[in-house]
Design a protein around this motif. Sequence first.
Motif, PDB file in Angstrom:
ATOM      1  N   ASP A  76     -37.715  58.721  -9.566  1.00  5.39           N
ATOM      2  CA  ASP A  76     -37.800  59.131  -8.161  1.00  5.39           C
ATOM      3  C   ASP A  76     -37.916  60.650  -8.044  1.00  5.39           C
ATOM      4  OD1 ASP A  76     -37.573  56.487  -7.424  1.00  5.39           O
ATOM      5  OD2 ASP A  76     -35.419  56.619  -6.946  1.00  5.39           O
ATOM      6  N   LEU A  77     -37.233  61.357  -8.933  1.00  2.88           N
ATOM      7  CA  LEU A  77     -37.198  62.818  -8.864  1.00  2.88           C
ATOM      8  C   LEU A  77     -38.504  63.440  -9.348  1.00  2.88           C
ATOM      9  CD1 LEU A  77     -35.229  65.236  -8.325  1.00  2.88           C
ATOM     10  CD2 LEU A  77     -34.667  65.118 -10.766  1.00  2.88           C
ATOM     11  N   THR A  78     -39.059  62.915 -10.445  1.00  4.24           N
ATOM     12  CA  THR A  78     -40.181  63.581 -11.118  1.00  4.24           C
ATOM     13  C   THR A  78     -41.532  62.974 -10.813  1.00  4.24           C
ATOM     14  OG1 THR A  78     -39.952  62.162 -13.072  1.00  4.24           O
ATOM     15  CG2 THR A  78     -38.657  64.218 -13.025  1.00  4.24           C
ATOM     16  N   GLY A  79     -41.565  61.707 -10.367  1.00  6.38           N
ATOM     17  CA  GLY A  79     -42.835  61.080 -10.037  1.00  6.38           C
ATOM     18  C   GLY A  79     -43.613  60.556 -11.230  1.00  6.38           C
ATOM     19  N   PHE A  80     -43.022  60.459 -12.412  1.00  2.99           N
ATOM     20  CA  PHE A  80     -43.736  59.879 -13.554  1.00  2.99           C
ATOM     21  C   PHE A  80     -43.948  58.384 -13.334  1.00  2.99           C
ATOM     22  CE2 PHE A  80     -42.511  63.774 -15.705  1.00  2.99           C
ATOM     23  CZ  PHE A  80     -43.588  63.985 -16.556  1.00  2.99           C
ATOM     24  N   ASP A  81     -45.024  57.853 -13.923  1.00 10.20           N
ATOM     25  CA  ASP A  81     -45.345  56.436 -13.763  1.00 10.20           C
ATOM     26  C   ASP A  81     -44.332  55.533 -14.471  1.00 10.20           C
ATOM     27  OD1 ASP A  81     -47.598  56.963 -12.270  1.00 10.20           O
ATOM     28  OD2 ASP A  81     -48.928  57.044 -14.014  1.00 10.20           O
ATOM     29  N   ARG A  82     -43.807  55.988 -15.593  1.00  5.18           N
ATOM     30  CA  ARG A  82     -42.829  55.191 -16.342  1.00  5.18           C
ATOM     31  C   ARG A  82     -41.739  56.121 -16.847  1.00  5.18           C
ATOM     32  NH1 ARG A  82     -43.695  50.435 -19.419  1.00  5.18           N
ATOM     33  NH2 ARG A  82     -45.925  50.913 -19.648  1.00  5.18           N
ATOM     34  N   VAL A  83     -40.471  55.719 -16.662  1.00  2.00           N
ATOM     35  CA  VAL A  83     -39.330  56.450 -17.215  1.00  2.00           C
ATOM     36  C   VAL A  83     -38.477  55.456 -17.985  1.00  2.00           C
ATOM     37  CG1 VAL A  83     -37.238  57.755 -16.715  1.00  2.00           C
ATOM     38  CG2 VAL A  83     -39.316  58.183 -15.383  1.00  2.00           C
ATOM     39  N   MET A  84     -38.194  55.782 -19.243  1.00  2.00           N
ATOM     40  CA  MET A  84     -37.423  54.897 -20.119  1.00  2.00           C
ATOM     41  C   MET A  84     -36.182  55.621 -20.624  1.00  2.00           C
ATOM     42  SD  MET A  84     -40.612  53.534 -22.446  1.00  2.00           S
ATOM     43  CE  MET A  84     -41.287  55.195 -22.555  1.00  2.00           C
ATOM     44  N   VAL A  85     -35.117  54.877 -20.796  1.00  2.00           N
ATOM     45  CA  VAL A  85     -33.952  55.372 -21.533  1.00  2.00           C
ATOM     46  C   VAL A  85     -34.032  54.767 -22.925  1.00  2.00           C
ATOM     47  CG1 VAL A  85     -31.441  55.477 -21.686  1.00  2.00           C
ATOM     48  CG2 VAL A  85     -32.560  55.592 -19.454  1.00  2.00           C
ATOM     49  N   TYR A  86     -34.028  55.654 -23.886  1.00  2.00           N
ATOM     50  CA  TYR A  86     -34.328  55.295 -25.269  1.00  2.00           C
ATOM     51  C   TYR A  86     -33.094  55.616 -26.104  1.00  2.00           C
ATOM     52  CZ  TYR A  86     -37.420  55.570 -29.472  1.00  2.00           C
ATOM     53  OH  TYR A  86     -38.040  55.395 -30.681  1.00  2.00           O
ATOM     54  N   ARG A  87     -32.504  54.616 -26.763  1.00  2.00           N
ATOM     55  CA  ARG A  87     -31.234  54.781 -27.495  1.00  2.00           C
ATOM     56  C   ARG A  87     -31.469  54.638 -28.994  1.00  2.00           C
ATOM     57  NH1 ARG A  87     -26.475  50.494 -26.403  1.00  2.00           N
ATOM     58  NH2 ARG A  87     -27.996  49.128 -27.403  1.00  2.00           N
ATOM     59  N   TYR A  88     -30.830  55.525 -29.765  1.00  2.04           N
ATOM     60  CA  TYR A  88     -30.928  55.461 -31.227  1.00  2.04           C
ATOM     61  C   TYR A  88     -29.798  54.622 -31.815  1.00  2.04           C
ATOM     62  CZ  TYR A  88     -34.167  59.425 -31.099  1.00  2.04           C
ATOM     63  OH  TYR A  88     -35.221  60.245 -30.856  1.00  2.04           O
ATOM     64  N   ASP A  89     -30.085  54.019 -32.968  1.00  2.00           N
ATOM     65  CA  ASP A  89     -29.003  53.426 -33.759  1.00  2.00           C
ATOM     66  C   ASP A  89     -28.610  54.415 -34.853  1.00  2.00           C
ATOM     67  OD1 ASP A  89     -30.859  53.238 -35.839  1.00  2.00           O
ATOM     68  OD2 ASP A  89     -31.050  51.054 -35.737  1.00  2.00           O
ATOM     69  N   ALA A  90     -27.762  53.970 -35.789  1.00  2.00           N
ATOM     70  CA  ALA A  90     -27.226  54.890 -36.803  1.00  2.00           C
ATOM     71  C   ALA A  90     -28.303  55.431 -37.725  1.00  2.00           C
ATOM     72  CB  ALA A  90     -26.141  54.193 -37.623  1.00  2.00           C
ATOM     73  N   GLN A  91     -29.442  54.729 -37.852  1.00  2.00           N
ATOM     74  CA  GLN A  91     -30.536  55.188 -38.714  1.00  2.00           C
ATOM     75  C   GLN A  91     -31.650  55.861 -37.913  1.00  2.00           C
ATOM     76  OE1 GLN A  91     -29.172  51.904 -39.242  1.00  2.00           O
ATOM     77  NE2 GLN A  91     -27.869  53.027 -40.677  1.00  2.00           N
ATOM     78  N   TYR A  92     -31.413  56.103 -36.607  1.00  2.00           N
ATOM     79  CA  TYR A  92     -32.379  56.720 -35.708  1.00  2.00           C
ATOM     80  C   TYR A  92     -33.571  55.828 -35.396  1.00  2.00           C
ATOM     81  CZ  TYR A  92     -29.944  61.170 -35.688  1.00  2.00           C
ATOM     82  OH  TYR A  92     -29.012  62.162 -35.508  1.00  2.00           O
ATOM     83  N   ASN A  93     -33.434  54.507 -35.599  1.00  2.00           N
ATOM     84  CA  ASN A  93     -34.380  53.594 -34.984  1.00  2.00           C
ATOM     85  C   ASN A  93     -34.039  53.540 -33.498  1.00  2.00           C
ATOM     86  OD1 ASN A  93     -35.630  52.652 -37.502  1.00  2.00           O
ATOM     87  ND2 ASN A  93     -33.654  51.697 -37.870  1.00  2.00           N
ATOM     88  N   GLY A  94     -35.072  53.424 -32.661  1.00  2.00           N
ATOM     89  CA  GLY A  94     -34.837  53.496 -31.230  1.00  2.00           C
ATOM     90  C   GLY A  94     -35.037  52.167 -30.535  1.00  2.00           C
TER      91      GLY A  94
END
Length: 759
Positions: A181-199
């Motif tokens: 809503d703030l930035t107007g991007f078409d897609r916004v994702m929350v991306y979480r890493y695991d202990a090996q930095y797989n997302g």
Amino acid sequence: MTDDWPNPAPRAGSDPDLVPAGTPIDLDNCAREPIHIPGSIQPRGVLAVLREPALEVLHVSSNVHELLGCTVESVLGRHLSALIGSEQADRIQQAASTFSDLRQRNPIECVIDVAGQPRPFDVILHRDPGRILLVELEIAYGERPFSFPNTYQAVRGSVEELNRAATLTELYDTAARAVRDLTGFDRVMVYRYDAQYNGEVVAEAKREDLNSFLGLHYPASDIPAQARALYEKNWIRLISDVDYTPTPVVPNIDPASGTPLDLTYATLRSVSPIHLEYLRNMGVHASMSISLLRHGRLWGLIACHHYAGPHLPPFGTRAAAEFLGSTLSLRLVDRFEGDLLEKRLAAQALLVKLTAATLDDRESLSAALLGAPDLLDLVPADGVVVDIQGDRRQRGSVPPPEIVAAVTAWARDAGEEIASSECLPEELPALGLDPQSAAGALALNLPDGQFVVWFRREVLRSVDWGGDPHNKAIAVNEGDEVRLSPRKSFDRWREIVHQRSEPWALSETSSAEALRRQLVESLYRRTRGALRLAETLQRSLLPESIPTLATWQLSAHYEPAAGDNVGGDWYDAFELRDGRLIVLIGDVAGHGITAAGTMAQLRNALRAQLFAGAAPADALTQLNDFCLHMLRTAFATVIAARVDLDSGLVETACAGHLIPYLKEPGAVVSAPIRLSPPIGVRGVTYEPSAFTLAPGHELVFYSDGLVERRGEVIDDGLDRLAETLGGLGEASASRIWTAMAPGDTEDDVTIIILRRPVN
């Protein structure tokens, strides 16, 4: 995913093996690209690097003529005013000299005269160590929505919604919606890493016509280590147009240091051409990422994509989005640490009960740990094996003993107090492990080879990847026109994960560590009690005094081993009813309470047989029969001597013990005693020996603790004893100990000297 926060062992990109600056970047070396020193910027603004306090321009981007109407040559080495005019330069100088934290002043809104036309710019300042000031002049398109001081007002509603979120999912979803809503991007994702930095994409807000990425996973290789390191330092990055042409910075090399210009903190920093190609092949025209941190460590990203064309949110909007990201980070930390505290309190309550159970010395530690509650309540698993103080017990489903032995050996070889794995088949490939029996293990290494080990079975999990994470070759097999893409598409590629157990959560390994500390203390306390008992028993068996002879001299000395290491030495001396003297010395194999108990039984049995009139060799034969029948695991060495004090006749027999020394005037030799096998050996005949101890001669009995030393053969110790005896003249047992003592002894020492004086 576990319920605990990822805690990777190495810091992201702490020391990547980067290729030299200027090396052509391709698919093979992109993971080692030095992206912090690209030598260029994105052309939406001008970068100038100044030396403070003079504000001398050291570097400037080559688009300075296009955006500001001046040449590179006209500003390099000159005051900032040559670039932006005196009035605006004074504003920059005042801000730079007044504030140490320049981020709080960004952006400084300036209007710069360009070819006679006033043009608005957002000026972004960053100070590097060494009094170097980065000045970025970004063209301000459209209305500026808000400045940094009132950023909170712009996102206040979203922050309040984040604070009301009751679950992690609500936190993620709220953050994604608020940033979109703030930035107007078409897609916004929350991306979480695991202990090996797989997302994993854990939340998404998007245009309705776009396909969903929610739940997709991406391997650590998608975001190289050096990129993750930058995300920990510079929390927001914008690519307003993936088709931009990089603008070089002049000069690229710092003349003072001879090194490339570090643009880690520059918002205009140019990005990897490989990443741009990757985005273009996804159909992305603009992107932005916001770091999510926990205690300064990268935890995840808010990733923004735009498909409709280039997209340039104003700096104030980006600052507000960064503020939302920081708020989400704090809420995630708060939520995580609250959940972790609950788990720790619950685990602590279980530990208190388990510790209380181990305080009852009437019950073995293994039994106490598998009572109620038990170890499976503390650390959930399919089964657990406990082997402490010779008492092995198990609960639940555990693999066969040979597998347990292999796993515990692997854990010991790890060289740590605790060893864990969620994929034992990878750790021990030669065993051919059945993952339904043991796919994961958590082992506590305890002193003296003791252990506790939990086992978990295989848990099949399906992971939806954004393309096959194991098949990078697909990127170059799509045809010449598409050299690089996110593995052909972001379509789901489902992988069934085999041979792995549920991961061992941080709360579980912490509980195991706390339990290990308690067990080591309990073992120490119990061992100390057993040692005190063994020492008391041993000392009770040593004679309070030895006979005082009218014409002969008899002395004895006993020295316990250092470090409360109770051994199995004993000695005895008493007179028979007919006036003959019995002298005994023995050594039971082993240490502690077991050796002391065995010593007591052997000592009493042998004493009774000799007192009843048995000759030394016969007494040893009877003692061996007793040992084989009643003490089947016992093993001991003994010398028994019966001495006629009138004639000097010595009748003796030796069961595996070191032969005494016979000291004569001017010589020290081994006594003429036949050596027979130790007590505890089947089919043995003990040979009798007899000789006369002449006036002026003495017989020296001793145990192996007197002559054995670590790192040398026993013959060296025997020679040293003979030399010592030869140089002492008439000596007591205590004097011999003083002359031979090495300091701390690893075994106990016994010395007996019998001397027949000259009449």
